[in-house]
Scaffold this motif. Structure first.
Motif, PDB file in Angstrom:
ATOM      1  N   GLU A  20      28.622 -68.786  49.045  1.00 19.70           N
ATOM      2  CA  GLU A  20      27.671 -69.868  48.819  1.00 19.70           C
ATOM      3  C   GLU A  20      27.132 -69.787  47.405  1.00 19.70           C
ATOM      4  O   GLU A  20      27.137 -68.723  46.782  1.00 19.70           O
ATOM      5  CB  GLU A  20      26.531 -69.814  49.828  1.00 19.70           C
ATOM      6  CG  GLU A  20      25.711 -68.531  49.778  1.00 19.70           C
ATOM      7  CD  GLU A  20      24.668 -68.457  50.877  1.00 19.70           C
ATOM      8  OE1 GLU A  20      23.786 -69.337  50.927  1.00 19.70           O
ATOM      9  OE2 GLU A  20      24.749 -67.510  51.676  1.00 19.70           O
ATOM     10  N   ALA A  21      26.680 -70.916  46.902  1.00 18.65           N
ATOM     11  CA  ALA A  21      26.022 -70.957  45.603  1.00 18.65           C
ATOM     12  C   ALA A  21      24.537 -70.687  45.824  1.00 18.65           C
ATOM     13  O   ALA A  21      23.955 -71.142  46.809  1.00 18.65           O
ATOM     14  CB  ALA A  21      26.223 -72.314  44.956  1.00 18.65           C
ATOM     15  N   LEU A  22      23.949 -69.914  44.929  1.00 14.24           N
ATOM     16  CA  LEU A  22      22.537 -69.565  45.048  1.00 14.24           C
ATOM     17  C   LEU A  22      21.862 -69.788  43.697  1.00 14.24           C
ATOM     18  O   LEU A  22      22.423 -69.448  42.656  1.00 14.24           O
ATOM     19  CB  LEU A  22      22.434 -68.093  45.449  1.00 14.24           C
ATOM     20  CG  LEU A  22      21.248 -67.624  46.261  1.00 14.24           C
ATOM     21  CD1 LEU A  22      21.159 -68.360  47.578  1.00 14.24           C
ATOM     22  CD2 LEU A  22      21.350 -66.142  46.506  1.00 14.24           C
ATOM     23  N   THR A  23      20.687 -70.348  43.733  1.00 13.51           N
ATOM     24  CA  THR A  23      19.907 -70.587  42.521  1.00 13.51           C
ATOM     25  C   THR A  23      18.570 -69.885  42.660  1.00 13.51           C
ATOM     26  O   THR A  23      17.939 -69.957  43.718  1.00 13.51           O
ATOM     27  CB  THR A  23      19.671 -72.095  42.317  1.00 13.51           C
ATOM     28  OG1 THR A  23      20.935 -72.743  42.221  1.00 13.51           O
ATOM     29  CG2 THR A  23      18.869 -72.361  41.060  1.00 13.51           C
ATOM     30  N   GLY A  24      18.146 -69.176  41.622  1.00 12.58           N
ATOM     31  CA  GLY A  24      16.867 -68.482  41.657  1.00 12.58           C
ATOM     32  C   GLY A  24      16.672 -67.639  40.418  1.00 12.58           C
ATOM     33  O   GLY A  24      17.445 -67.722  39.468  1.00 12.58           O
ATOM     34  N   ALA A  27      17.553 -61.134  38.106  1.00 16.16           N
ATOM     35  CA  ALA A  27      17.817 -60.265  36.961  1.00 16.16           C
ATOM     36  C   ALA A  27      18.981 -59.323  37.251  1.00 16.16           C
ATOM     37  O   ALA A  27      19.689 -58.902  36.349  1.00 16.16           O
ATOM     38  CB  ALA A  27      16.573 -59.460  36.607  1.00 16.16           C
ATOM     39  N   CYS A  28      19.177 -58.984  38.549  1.00 11.56           N
ATOM     40  CA  CYS A  28      20.210 -58.034  38.925  1.00 11.56           C
ATOM     41  C   CYS A  28      20.756 -58.386  40.311  1.00 11.56           C
ATOM     42  O   CYS A  28      20.213 -59.237  41.013  1.00 11.56           O
ATOM     43  CB  CYS A  28      19.665 -56.602  38.899  1.00 11.56           C
ATOM     44  SG  CYS A  28      18.385 -56.280  40.131  1.00 11.56           S
ATOM     45  N   VAL A  29      21.808 -57.697  40.699  1.00 12.63           N
ATOM     46  CA  VAL A  29      22.451 -57.933  41.998  1.00 12.63           C
ATOM     47  C   VAL A  29      21.459 -57.753  43.140  1.00 12.63           C
ATOM     48  O   VAL A  29      21.464 -58.516  44.108  1.00 12.63           O
ATOM     49  CB  VAL A  29      23.680 -57.016  42.170  1.00 12.63           C
ATOM     50  CG1 VAL A  29      24.250 -57.092  43.577  1.00 12.63           C
ATOM     51  CG2 VAL A  29      24.752 -57.364  41.136  1.00 12.63           C
ATOM     52  N   ASP A  30      20.583 -56.774  43.030  1.00 14.85           N
ATOM     53  CA  ASP A  30      19.632 -56.544  44.119  1.00 14.85           C
ATOM     54  C   ASP A  30      18.665 -57.716  44.288  1.00 14.85           C
ATOM     55  O   ASP A  30      18.214 -57.979  45.399  1.00 14.85           O
ATOM     56  CB  ASP A  30      18.857 -55.241  43.920  1.00 14.85           C
ATOM     57  CG  ASP A  30      18.150 -54.810  45.196  1.00 14.85           C
ATOM     58  OD1 ASP A  30      18.784 -54.831  46.279  1.00 14.85           O
ATOM     59  OD2 ASP A  30      16.948 -54.489  45.124  1.00 14.85           O
ATOM     60  N   ASP A  31      18.366 -58.439  43.227  1.00 17.27           N
ATOM     61  CA  ASP A  31      17.513 -59.626  43.363  1.00 17.27           C
ATOM     62  C   ASP A  31      18.184 -60.669  44.249  1.00 17.27           C
ATOM     63  O   ASP A  31      17.529 -61.340  45.049  1.00 17.27           O
ATOM     64  CB  ASP A  31      17.197 -60.231  41.998  1.00 17.27           C
ATOM     65  CG  ASP A  31      16.268 -59.357  41.163  1.00 17.27           C
ATOM     66  OD1 ASP A  31      15.610 -58.451  41.720  1.00 17.27           O
ATOM     67  OD2 ASP A  31      16.209 -59.591  39.944  1.00 17.27           O
ATOM     68  N   VAL A  32      19.495 -60.811  44.122  1.00 13.89           N
ATOM     69  CA  VAL A  32      20.251 -61.726  44.977  1.00 13.89           C
ATOM     70  C   VAL A  32      20.178 -61.236  46.419  1.00 13.89           C
ATOM     71  O   VAL A  32      19.900 -62.004  47.339  1.00 13.89           O
ATOM     72  CB  VAL A  32      21.717 -61.836  44.508  1.00 13.89           C
ATOM     73  CG1 VAL A  32      22.552 -62.638  45.492  1.00 13.89           C
ATOM     74  CG2 VAL A  32      21.791 -62.433  43.109  1.00 13.89           C
ATOM     75  N   LEU A  37      18.043 -61.403  52.012  1.00 12.69           N
ATOM     76  CA  LEU A  37      17.332 -60.682  53.077  1.00 12.69           C
ATOM     77  C   LEU A  37      16.090 -61.443  53.531  1.00 12.69           C
ATOM     78  O   LEU A  37      15.729 -61.412  54.710  1.00 12.69           O
ATOM     79  CB  LEU A  37      16.940 -59.280  52.611  1.00 12.69           C
ATOM     80  CG  LEU A  37      18.076 -58.267  52.497  1.00 12.69           C
ATOM     81  CD1 LEU A  37      17.577 -56.990  51.830  1.00 12.69           C
ATOM     82  CD2 LEU A  37      18.675 -57.962  53.860  1.00 12.69           C
ATOM     83  N   ALA A  38      15.454 -62.144  52.609  1.00  9.01           N
ATOM     84  CA  ALA A  38      14.246 -62.900  52.935  1.00  9.01           C
ATOM     85  C   ALA A  38      14.529 -64.030  53.928  1.00  9.01           C
ATOM     86  O   ALA A  38      13.610 -64.531  54.574  1.00  9.01           O
ATOM     87  CB  ALA A  38      13.617 -63.461  51.658  1.00  9.01           C
ATOM     88  N   ARG A  39      15.779 -64.387  54.090  1.00  8.81           N
ATOM     89  CA  ARG A  39      16.160 -65.419  55.057  1.00  8.81           C
ATOM     90  C   ARG A  39      16.094 -64.917  56.499  1.00  8.81           C
ATOM     91  O   ARG A  39      16.152 -65.713  57.422  1.00  8.81           O
ATOM     92  CB  ARG A  39      17.577 -65.906  54.778  1.00  8.81           C
ATOM     93  CG  ARG A  39      17.735 -66.637  53.475  1.00  8.81           C
ATOM     94  CD  ARG A  39      19.171 -67.048  53.290  1.00  8.81           C
ATOM     95  NE  ARG A  39      19.364 -67.859  52.093  1.00  8.81           N
ATOM     96  CZ  ARG A  39      20.548 -68.310  51.705  1.00  8.81           C
ATOM     97  NH1 ARG A  39      21.633 -68.046  52.419  1.00  8.81           N
ATOM     98  NH2 ARG A  39      20.644 -69.030  50.617  1.00  8.81           N
ATOM     99  N   GLY A  40      16.017 -63.598  56.676  1.00  7.20           N
ATOM    100  CA  GLY A  40      15.985 -63.032  58.023  1.00  7.20           C
ATOM    101  C   GLY A  40      17.383 -62.917  58.609  1.00  7.20           C
ATOM    102  O   GLY A  40      18.370 -62.876  57.889  1.00  7.20           O
TER     103      GLY A  40
END
Length: 81
Positions: A20-24, A27-32, A37-40
């Motif tokens: 999927e494409a993600l926008t946000g 700064a690093c892979v862990d931010d993605v 993870l915040a989606r549950g």
């Protein structure tokens, strides 16, 4: 920032997505990973300790910096015998 996220093996099966494409603000892979993870559920599987990741098809650590348009892949560890 826009990144393309790709899922492999059982992650792809459990999420029902190849990617999927993600926008946000990443700064690093862990931010993605944290954004996912915040989606549950079912994204909680990305909290696994042995999670592997890649940036632009090169294995990396979660602290790997990202640039606009990068591809981030998540997959479980591969074992052989």
């Amino acid at each position: 920032m826009n990144v393309q996220v790709v899922y492999f093996a059982r992650y792809r099966e459990r999420l029902g997505l190849d990617g999927e494409a993600l926008t946000g603000e990443f700064a690093c892979v862990d931010d993605v990973r944290q954004a996912l993870l915040a989606r549950g559920e079912p994204y909680a599987l990305l909290a696994e300790q042995n999670l592997m990741c890649a940036r632009n098809q090169d294995l990396c650590r979660l602290a790997e910096p990202l640039e606009e348009g990068d591809e981030v892949a998540f997959f479980p560890p591969v074992t052989g015998g």
